[in-house]
Every structure is written in structure tokens, then in C-alpha cells.
Write a protein that holds these residues in place. Structure first.
Motif, PDB file in Angstrom:
ATOM      1  N   THR A 162       0.826  -1.210   0.000  1.00  0.00           N
ATOM      2  CA  THR A 162       0.000   0.000   0.000  1.00  0.00           C
ATOM      3  C   THR A 162       0.860   1.260   0.000  1.00  0.00           C
ATOM      4  O   THR A 162       0.371   2.334  -0.388  1.00  0.00           O
TER       5      THR A 162
ATOM      6  N   ALA B 133      -0.061   4.003  -2.542  1.00  0.00           N
ATOM      7  CA  ALA B 133      -0.580   5.295  -2.097  1.00  0.00           C
ATOM      8  C   ALA B 133       0.233   6.442  -2.683  1.00  0.00           C
ATOM      9  O   ALA B 133      -0.319   7.499  -3.026  1.00  0.00           O
TER      10      ALA B 133
ATOM     11  N   ALA C  40      -0.151   5.435   4.645  1.00  0.00           N
ATOM     12  CA  ALA C  40      -0.253   3.997   4.383  1.00  0.00           C
ATOM     13  C   ALA C  40       0.793   3.210   5.158  1.00  0.00           C
ATOM     14  O   ALA C  40       0.546   2.084   5.588  1.00  0.00           O
TER      15      ALA C  40
ATOM     16  N   LEU D 149      -7.836   7.139   2.775  1.00  0.00           N
ATOM     17  CA  LEU D 149      -6.445   7.595   2.713  1.00  0.00           C
ATOM     18  C   LEU D 149      -6.250   8.630   1.603  1.00  0.00           C
ATOM     19  O   LEU D 149      -5.487   9.595   1.774  1.00  0.00           O
TER      20      LEU D 149
END
Length: 518
Positions: free
Chosen positions: A106, A110, A130, A332
Motif C-alpha cells: 500500500t 498510495a 499507508a 487515505l
């Protein structure tokens, strides 16, 4: 209102050549920090859901979909876990390693998502979030599909904005595959798909070029539906036969669950939401149309997903914090955009959030269940052919994992032919029909003098957790079977376990071993 040309702006930001080395160093540093934070309890014991994961994945690769016909889950994670276990083994640490890998992925995801959508600063902030997010920290050390689901939600949400907000049609295949992968990973993929569809409908309603959005909607969502079509008959069967009402319908504590489950508690949530809110307000007031539409699209996808899940869970409960993995990705992205536009306030809030999140003790436990201790205590007393009775049927796979080979298994529903998974088909009706005086005596009669029988029963002192239709019956049957075994004149109580009890993070258990005397 948006025109076709407007939807195709701005162009996708690109990483400049001279900026690649610092970015690579940044990602490497965040990865090292994240690995440290997210491996503190990687050798921790399994709890019952993890036992189910390993048990299901222990079947043949092409047999897994058939097994899940009885379990109720989609197959992608279990098939990946099967391949992973074939390469690295099936211990707690190695199977947790697959979840850790998804959580670590991630970070670059991200970075790419935030940068390609909102610019370099948003990408870097997204990567930091993340790397330390406590939800990912917790499920990076659990042999379940939630870190995979969060990764897929992040990538699919980014593609959603690329395609339907910015009109970058080259991302349509990636969106379709990402959404299909979510559908094949967890049931909440359906809720995410509906929430995303509502967000695109809102864009369509305000657009001058509705035909283009409608066409892209059919290609993206239709492509995902087409990829998911082979699993649809199994899904329909599962929906009709494998539901077990083990939980309660959600009420109005969603905000608290969201804050503490996804954002690591109230302090971090307040810092993040206030600063990000200031940044988003700045975006709106500055009339940055593209970023405003992107924020609105992601927010509608989040709210839509949760709303659909909440409403349907009033009918058949399917609501728990770990399922929020389906909305972590868009959360996020919105947070990264907001902090990136909040100036110094955003950087201060990011530092505070990182400080709150970097300590994993509040989010993880190495002692999720005491079944490992029970297995270690009883292993010297058990021999092939002995009987293990598990009073909570869905704990059979984790008990089987920690017990020696060659044992026979039963639950309070009856004999278990394959202890590596739970047969959820019409399980509530089956446990209601499994009256102890009819089910238990034949099991005891099958034992020869000198053979052993173990009863593993859950500790049900936290009574609120045992009042749903399924758990109420589990609690009742557990007490009934325990009483019948304790008063059986042909059985002698021999050993109890665990020898030293300490509270487990999920379900605690106790076990009693009896020897057949006559």
C-alpha cells in the motif's frame, strides 16, 4: 458543468528523472519503518478465523472454490494463500507474511495514487499514512484477507477517479480488474461496487457529456461484472444457505467504530479530520473543480459503501470493523489531498498522526487465542483415533491446526469429516436440530476403553457477545455438552488446559480431557 475536455484535465503528473532517487529512498525508508512496526507480533498465535484461512488454503488449488461453496467466502485470497504456503510453509509467521506483503504494497500504491491524482505532496503524504495506518498494522499480522482488500480498494479508488472524474479512459481496464478482484476477495466488494456506482451516477447527473460517462460506466462496471460472472451462481447459493447470524445489527455508533477502527483512535482521528477538513475546504473555496469533484466522488463512494452495508446488515448482520478495509483506500486518498492542501497545518497534523500511529501495541496482540496453549498442553496425552469435540463449531479448524495428526473431530452439530473448514450451510438450523442427548452418546460409544475425548469450549463470560442467534446457541450447547461429559459414568476427568490462563484478544477457551473407562 463538465465538458469532455474538462474531464480530461489535468494530465497525469509524472515523476521527474531527477526526483526519482529521493522518492525511492523515501519509499525504502517508509517500508523499513513499516516492516518494523508491522512485524512485532508476526509470530503470534492464530485465532479461529485464521485457522479457517489456513485450513481452507490447505486444500488443493482447484478444490478451494468447491470448499468455499460451503463456507460463504469468495476464493481469491485463499488461492493466493495456497500458493504462498506451498512456497513458504504454513506457520503463523509465514502466513502472516502474506498479509504483511499486501500491507507494505500500500505504500508505493498510495504514493502513485496520490501523486497521479493530486500531485507530488499528496502522494508523499499518502505513502506516510499507508506506512503507519493502524488498521493495516493490525491486519498485516493476521492470516486473513483484509490487508489485500485494503490494497485493492486503494488502487481501485484511484482508478475510479482517473476514469470518471478526469476522463482518463486508459484506466478503465485497471478499474474493472480491480473491482472484480475486490468482489473475489470479500463480500464487501459488492457494497463498494454499489457505493462507487452511486458516486459515478452523481458525476453523470452533473455532466454535460452524460453519454461519455455512461459509456465508460458500462465498460468499467460491466467489465467487472463480466469477470465476476463465473462466481455468481456460487454467490447466490452462499447467500441463501451459508449465512450464520453471529453478530448484531449495527446501530448508530458507526462514527466511533470508524474513528477507532480505521483511524487509530480519537486523538489521531481529530487531528487528521480537522487538518484534512481545512485542506478540503481550501480546495472548494479556491474552486479547484477537478479536486473538488474527486473529493466528492471518493466521499460518496465511502458513504455509499457504508450505507448499503449498514442497511443490509439490519436484515442479515454482516458488519464488523475489520470489513472497513473496503473503504480504507478512499479514506487515505481524501486524507492525503486534504493534508497536502492544508499547508503547515497539514504537516503538523501529519506529524501528530504519525506519532500516534507508530506505536503498534494498541492495535495488535500476539495472544489472539489460547488454542495454541491448549494444544501444547494436551498434545502428550493424545493419540491417533482419540476424539476432539469443539463446542464452537467454527473453531474446529484452528483446534485441528494446533493438535497432533490422526485425531477424530466433532462439534456440537455432529461428527466433522474434514476439520480444515467450517460447513456453514444452513448451520443455524443444523445446530438447532442437533439435540445433545441424540448427538453426543454415539460419539462416546465410538471410543474404546483407554481412548481419550477432549472438549474444547469457549469462555462465554462476556455475555453480550453471545446473544446473537448463532452465538446464543453455541453458548447453550457448550454448557449442555460440558455437563453431559462431566456426569458420564464411563468417562474419567484426566487433564484440564490451558495450565496457565490469560485473557485472549478474541475468544478464550478452556479444555477438559477425559479417558474412557468402560
Amino acid at each position: 458543468m463538465a465538458t469532455v475536455a474538462a474531464r480530461r484535465l489535468p494530465a497525469v503528473p509524472r515523476v521527474r528523472i531527477e526526483g526519482r532517487v529521493p522518492i525511492i529512498l523515501l519509499v525504502a525508508g517508509l517500508t523499513l519503518v513499516s516492516l518494523f512496526v508491522r512485524s512485532r507480533v508476526i509470530t503470534g498465535s492464530f485465532w479461529m478465523d485464521e485457522g479457517l484461512s489456513v485450513g481452507i488454503a490447505s486444500h488443493g488449488f482447484f478444490d478451494i472454490p468447491g470448499v468455499l461453496h460451503q463456507d460463504g467466502s469468495p476464493p481469491l485470497y485463499y488461492m493466493l494463500l495456497h500458493l504462498w504456503m506451498g512456497a513458504f510453509g504454513r506457520s503463523e509467521a509465514t502466513t502472516h507474511g502474506l498479509s504483511l506483503l499486501f500491507a507494505i504494497l500500500t505504500i508505493p500504491s498510495a504514493l502513485w495514487a496520490g501523486w497521479s491524482l493530486f500531485g507530488r505532496r499528496a502522494g508523499i503524504i499518502g505513502a506516510v499514512l499507508a506506512a503507519l495506518n493502524p488498521f493495516l498494522t493490525a491486519y498485516a499480522q493476521e492470516t486473513r484477507m483484509y490487508s489485500l482488500m485494503a490494497l485493492l480498494a486503494l488502487l481501485t479508488s484511484a482508478c475510479l477517479v482517473h476514469v470518471y472524474v478526469f476522463g482518463r479512459r486508459k484506466y478503465i481496464p485497471f478499474f474493472a480488474v480491480g473491482l472484480a478482484a475486490m468482489l473475489y476477495t470479500h463480500g464487501w466488494g459488492i457494497f463498494f461496487g454499489l457505493g462507487a456506482a452511486v458516486s459515478v451516477a452523481a458525476l453523470w447527473f452533473k455532466s454535460e457529456d452524460r453519454r461519455a460517462i455512461g459509456r465508460d460506466f458500462l465498460l468499467g462496471f460491466g467489465g467487472a461484472a463480466l469477470l465476476f460472472l463465473p462466481w455468481l451462481p456460487t454467490l447466490l447459493f452462499q447467500a441463501a444457505h451459508t449465512g450464520a447470524p453471529w453478530g448484531h445489527a449495527p446501530r448508530f455508533g458507526v462514527v466511533v467504530q470508524f474513528s477507532r477502527g480505521l483511524l487509530g483512535g480519537d486523538r489521531a482521528a481529530v487531528a487528521l479530520l480537522l487538518a484534512a477538513g481545512v485542506g478540503i475546504a481550501g480546495v472548494v473555496s479556491a474552486r479547484r473543480a477537478d479536486q473538488t469533484r474527486a473529493t466528492r466522488t471518493l466521499a460518496i463512494a465511502i458513504v455509499g459503501t457504508l450505507a448499503v452495508a449498514w442497511v443490509l446488515s439490519q436484515i442479515s448482520p454482516a458488519w464488523t470493523v475489520r470489513y472497513f478495509a473496503a473503504v480504507l483506500g478512499p479514506v487515505l486518498l481524501i486524507a492525503a489531498l486534504g493534508l497536502a492542501n492544508a499547508g503547515r497545518l497539514g504537516l503538523v497534523a501529519l506529524g501528530l498522526v504519525a506519532l500516534f500511529w507508530i506505536n503498534p501495541k494498541g492495535y495488535t496482540s500476539s495472544y489472539k487465542s489460547d488454542v495454541r496453549d491448549i494444544g501444547a498442553n494436551l498434545r502428550p496425552f493424545l493419540h491417533p483415533g482419540d476424539l476432539v469435540i469443539v463446542a464452537q463449531p467454527e473453531q474446529v479448524p484452528v483446534v485441528n491446526y494446533y493438535m497432533p495428526a490422526g485425531l477424530r473431530y466433532a462439534s456440537t452439530i455432529g461428527p466433522v469429516s474434514d476439520p480444515r473448514y467450517m460447513d456453514w450451510r444452513d448451520s443455524l438450523d443444523r445446530i438447532k436440530a442437533a439435540h445433545p442427548p441424540q448427538v453426543l452418546p454415539p460419539l462416546i460409544a465410538s471410543l474404546k476403553p483407554g481412548q481419550r475425548v477432549v472438549l474444547v469450549r469457549p469462555i462465554t463470560d462476556g455475555i453480550y457477545n453471545w446473544t446473537a442467534p448463532w452465538t446464543l446457541l453455541v453458548r447453550r450447547r457448550s454448557a449442555q455438552w460440558s455437563q453431559m461429559l462431566a456426569t458420564d459414568p464411563t468417562l474419567k476427568r484426566t487433564v484440564t488446559a490451558p495450565q496457565f490462563y490469560k485473557p485472549a484478544a478474541t475468544v478464550g477457551n478452556s479444555a477438559v480431557l477425559y479417558t474412557k473407562t468402560a
